[in-house]
Design a protein around this motif. Structure first.
Motif, mmCIF file in Angstrom:
data_model
loop_
_atom_site.group_PDB
_atom_site.id
_atom_site.type_symbol
_atom_site.label_atom_id
_atom_site.label_comp_id
_atom_site.label_asym_id
_atom_site.label_seq_id
_atom_site.Cartn_x
_atom_site.Cartn_y
_atom_site.Cartn_z
ATOM 1 N N ASP A 35 0.553 -1.636 0.275
ATOM 2 C CA ASP A 35 -0.397 -0.487 -0.106
ATOM 3 C C ASP A 35 0.828 1.458 -0.119
ATOM 4 O O ASP A 35 0.152 2.181 0.702
ATOM 5 C CB ASP A 35 -0.632 -0.242 1.081
ATOM 6 N N GLY A 36 2.336 1.195 0.019
ATOM 7 C CA GLY A 36 3.355 2.186 -0.098
ATOM 8 C C GLY A 36 3.874 2.518 1.073
ATOM 9 O O GLY A 36 4.937 3.737 1.090
ATOM 10 N N ARG A 37 3.297 2.763 2.324
ATOM 11 C CA ARG A 37 4.128 2.233 3.279
ATOM 12 C C ARG A 37 4.909 2.229 3.665
ATOM 13 O O ARG A 37 5.684 1.159 3.127
ATOM 14 C CB ARG A 37 3.159 1.884 5.134
ATOM 15 N N LEU A 38 6.429 2.606 4.421
ATOM 16 C CA LEU A 38 7.604 2.415 4.510
ATOM 17 C C LEU A 38 7.167 1.225 6.286
ATOM 18 O O LEU A 38 6.323 1.910 7.268
ATOM 19 C CB LEU A 38 8.575 3.701 5.194
ATOM 20 N N VAL A 39 8.012 -0.255 5.766
ATOM 21 C CA VAL A 39 7.860 -0.513 7.251
ATOM 22 C C VAL A 39 8.883 -0.825 7.912
ATOM 23 O O VAL A 39 10.210 -1.150 6.278
ATOM 24 C CB VAL A 39 7.105 -1.870 6.996
ATOM 25 N N SER A 40 9.516 -0.487 8.441
ATOM 26 C CA SER A 40 11.210 -1.190 9.353
ATOM 27 C C SER A 40 11.068 -2.001 10.520
ATOM 28 O O SER A 40 9.750 -1.934 11.019
ATOM 29 C CB SER A 40 11.710 0.017 10.016
ATOM 30 N N ASN A 75 15.959 -0.675 2.792
ATOM 31 C CA ASN A 75 17.120 0.594 3.297
ATOM 32 C C ASN A 75 17.579 -0.327 5.038
ATOM 33 O O ASN A 75 16.569 -0.824 5.048
ATOM 34 C CB ASN A 75 16.839 1.717 3.939
ATOM 35 N N ALA A 76 19.056 0.068 4.363
ATOM 36 C CA ALA A 76 19.673 -0.901 6.380
ATOM 37 C C ALA A 76 20.448 0.261 7.378
ATOM 38 O O ALA A 76 20.704 0.514 6.453
ATOM 39 C CB ALA A 76 19.982 -1.515 5.832
ATOM 40 N N ALA A 77 19.053 0.956 8.287
ATOM 41 C CA ALA A 77 19.880 2.134 8.995
ATOM 42 C C ALA A 77 20.191 0.878 10.572
ATOM 43 O O ALA A 77 20.597 0.052 10.662
ATOM 44 C CB ALA A 77 18.702 2.810 8.957
ATOM 45 N N PHE A 78 21.827 1.778 10.304
ATOM 46 C CA PHE A 78 22.813 1.293 11.585
ATOM 47 C C PHE A 78 23.265 2.992 12.779
ATOM 48 O O PHE A 78 23.512 3.312 11.808
ATOM 49 C CB PHE A 78 24.182 0.788 10.931
ATOM 50 N N VAL A 79 23.344 2.022 13.541
ATOM 51 C CA VAL A 79 23.313 3.068 15.091
ATOM 52 C C VAL A 79 24.684 2.492 15.987
ATOM 53 O O VAL A 79 24.880 1.291 16.249
ATOM 54 C CB VAL A 79 22.456 3.226 15.903
ATOM 55 N N GLY A 80 25.460 3.091 15.965
ATOM 56 C CA GLY A 80 26.845 2.652 16.225
ATOM 57 C C GLY A 80 26.936 3.580 18.152
ATOM 58 O O GLY A 80 25.735 4.710 17.448
ATOM 59 N N GLY A 81 28.124 3.819 18.692
ATOM 60 C CA GLY A 81 28.070 4.337 19.640
ATOM 61 C C GLY A 81 27.858 5.971 19.422
ATOM 62 O O GLY A 81 27.737 6.570 20.196
ATOM 63 N N THR A 82 28.986 6.184 18.582
ATOM 64 C CA THR A 82 28.752 7.552 18.282
ATOM 65 C C THR A 82 28.617 7.534 16.060
ATOM 66 O O THR A 82 29.260 8.846 15.747
ATOM 67 C CB THR A 82 30.278 8.295 18.216
ATOM 68 N N SER A 83 28.225 6.557 15.837
ATOM 69 C CA SER A 83 28.530 6.536 14.298
ATOM 70 C C SER A 83 26.637 6.177 14.227
ATOM 71 O O SER A 83 26.301 5.297 14.936
ATOM 72 C CB SER A 83 29.537 5.352 13.536
ATOM 73 N N TRP A 84 26.648 6.487 12.281
ATOM 74 C CA TRP A 84 25.322 6.393 11.636
ATOM 75 C C TRP A 84 26.035 6.547 10.561
ATOM 76 O O TRP A 84 26.547 6.291 10.286
ATOM 77 C CB TRP A 84 23.532 7.014 12.261
ATOM 78 N N VAL A 85 25.045 5.015 10.131
ATOM 79 C CA VAL A 85 25.359 4.851 8.627
ATOM 80 C C VAL A 85 23.378 4.247 7.763
ATOM 81 O O VAL A 85 23.142 3.267 8.698
ATOM 82 C CB VAL A 85 25.768 2.831 8.556
ATOM 83 N N SER A 86 23.960 4.364 7.220
ATOM 84 C CA SER A 86 22.182 3.995 5.955
ATOM 85 C C SER A 86 22.793 3.513 5.020
ATOM 86 O O SER A 86 23.424 4.843 3.392
ATOM 87 C CB SER A 86 21.081 5.854 6.002
ATOM 88 N N VAL A 87 22.386 2.282 4.402
ATOM 89 C CA VAL A 87 22.812 1.318 3.404
ATOM 90 C C VAL A 87 20.936 1.775 2.166
ATOM 91 O O VAL A 87 20.407 1.000 3.156
ATOM 92 C CB VAL A 87 22.968 0.910 3.462
ATOM 93 N N SER A 88 21.298 2.038 1.381
ATOM 94 C CA SER A 88 19.999 1.883 0.089
ATOM 95 C C SER A 88 20.364 1.300 -1.084
ATOM 96 O O SER A 88 21.160 0.513 -1.099
ATOM 97 C CB SER A 88 19.563 3.007 -0.179
ATOM 98 N N GLY A 89 19.571 0.609 -1.395
ATOM 99 C CA GLY A 89 19.696 -0.242 -2.788
ATOM 100 C C GLY A 89 18.458 -1.539 -3.150
ATOM 101 O O GLY A 89 16.825 -0.900 -2.115
ATOM 102 N N THR A 90 18.645 -2.637 -3.487
ATOM 103 C CA THR A 90 17.764 -3.331 -4.044
ATOM 104 C C THR A 90 18.321 -5.059 -2.773
ATOM 105 O O THR A 90 19.119 -5.120 -2.756
ATOM 106 C CB THR A 90 17.570 -3.758 -4.803
ATOM 107 N N ALA A 91 17.194 -5.460 -2.953
ATOM 108 C CA ALA A 91 17.214 -6.798 -2.546
ATOM 109 C C ALA A 91 16.987 -7.891 -2.723
ATOM 110 O O ALA A 91 16.024 -7.913 -3.954
ATOM 111 C CB ALA A 91 16.945 -7.114 -0.770
ATOM 112 N N GLU A 92 17.449 -9.430 -3.028
ATOM 113 C CA GLU A 92 16.372 -10.544 -3.923
ATOM 114 C C GLU A 92 16.440 -11.628 -2.451
ATOM 115 O O GLU A 92 17.215 -11.818 -0.788
ATOM 116 C CB GLU A 92 17.619 -10.319 -4.303
#
Length: 167
Positions: A35-40, A75-92
């Motif tokens: 339905d177009g919603r983002l789900v995490s 999108n895969a989002a990561f949180v470390g002690g003082t860092s943040w990473v966002s990886v965007s792409g496709t999946a299978e």
């Protein structure tokens, strides 16, 4: 800049993203529902060498598997002690018992007690296209002190390093 310089810079950028991801144990994996919603949802990170791909165990009957099978971007989002990473792409969705054995760990066993051969166990591989990261210098205390300093001096907070890496 030469091709070799470009290659070395990309390798350094990927090494930096890898370092920051390894500080995390869990990723928030986001897909787009029908339905177009983002789900995490939280997903355990597998100990695979990061070269732009991220691996996760999943239940074949889950919504995320259905969404990915129907072409949802991820999108895969990561949180470390003082860092943040966002990886965007496709999946299978991958059905490969040998790869599941290679990635198997105690956390996966908690979810799939019958091991890599668990009926309905699949792998999700995220093919990262870009990764954006933020890395604050020092530790949490250093970050807190920098925020206080910013407030006291009226100067804008320098949040550290922020880069977008094309994978």
């Amino acid at each position: 800049m030469t091709h070799d310089d470009d290659t070395a810079r990309v390798d350094d950028d990927i090494a930096k993203v890898t370092e920051l991801i390894r500080d995390s144990k869990v990723s928030m994996l986001t897909t787009v529902a029908a339905d177009g919603r983002l789900v995490s949802r939280p997903m355990g990170i597998q100990e695979a060498e990061f070269s732009g791909d991220l691996w996760f165990f999943a239940d074949a009957d889950s919504h995320k598997v259905d969404e990915i099978a129907h072409g949802s971007p991820v999108n895969a989002a990561f949180v470390g002690g003082t860092s943040w990473v966002s990886v965007s792409g496709t999946a299978e969705v991958v059905r490969d018992v040998a790869k599941a054995r290679e990635l198997w760990n105690p956390v996966a066993e908690a979810w799939f007690p019958d091991g890599p051969e668990t009926p309905g166990l699949v792998l999700l591989v995220v093919h990262g296209e870009t990764a954006e990261y933020w890395d604050a210098p020092g530790n949490k205390l250093t970050t807190a002190l920098s925020l206080v300093k910013s407030k006291l001096t009226g100067e804008r907070y320098d949040g550290g390093e922020n880069e977008t890496v094309h994978l």
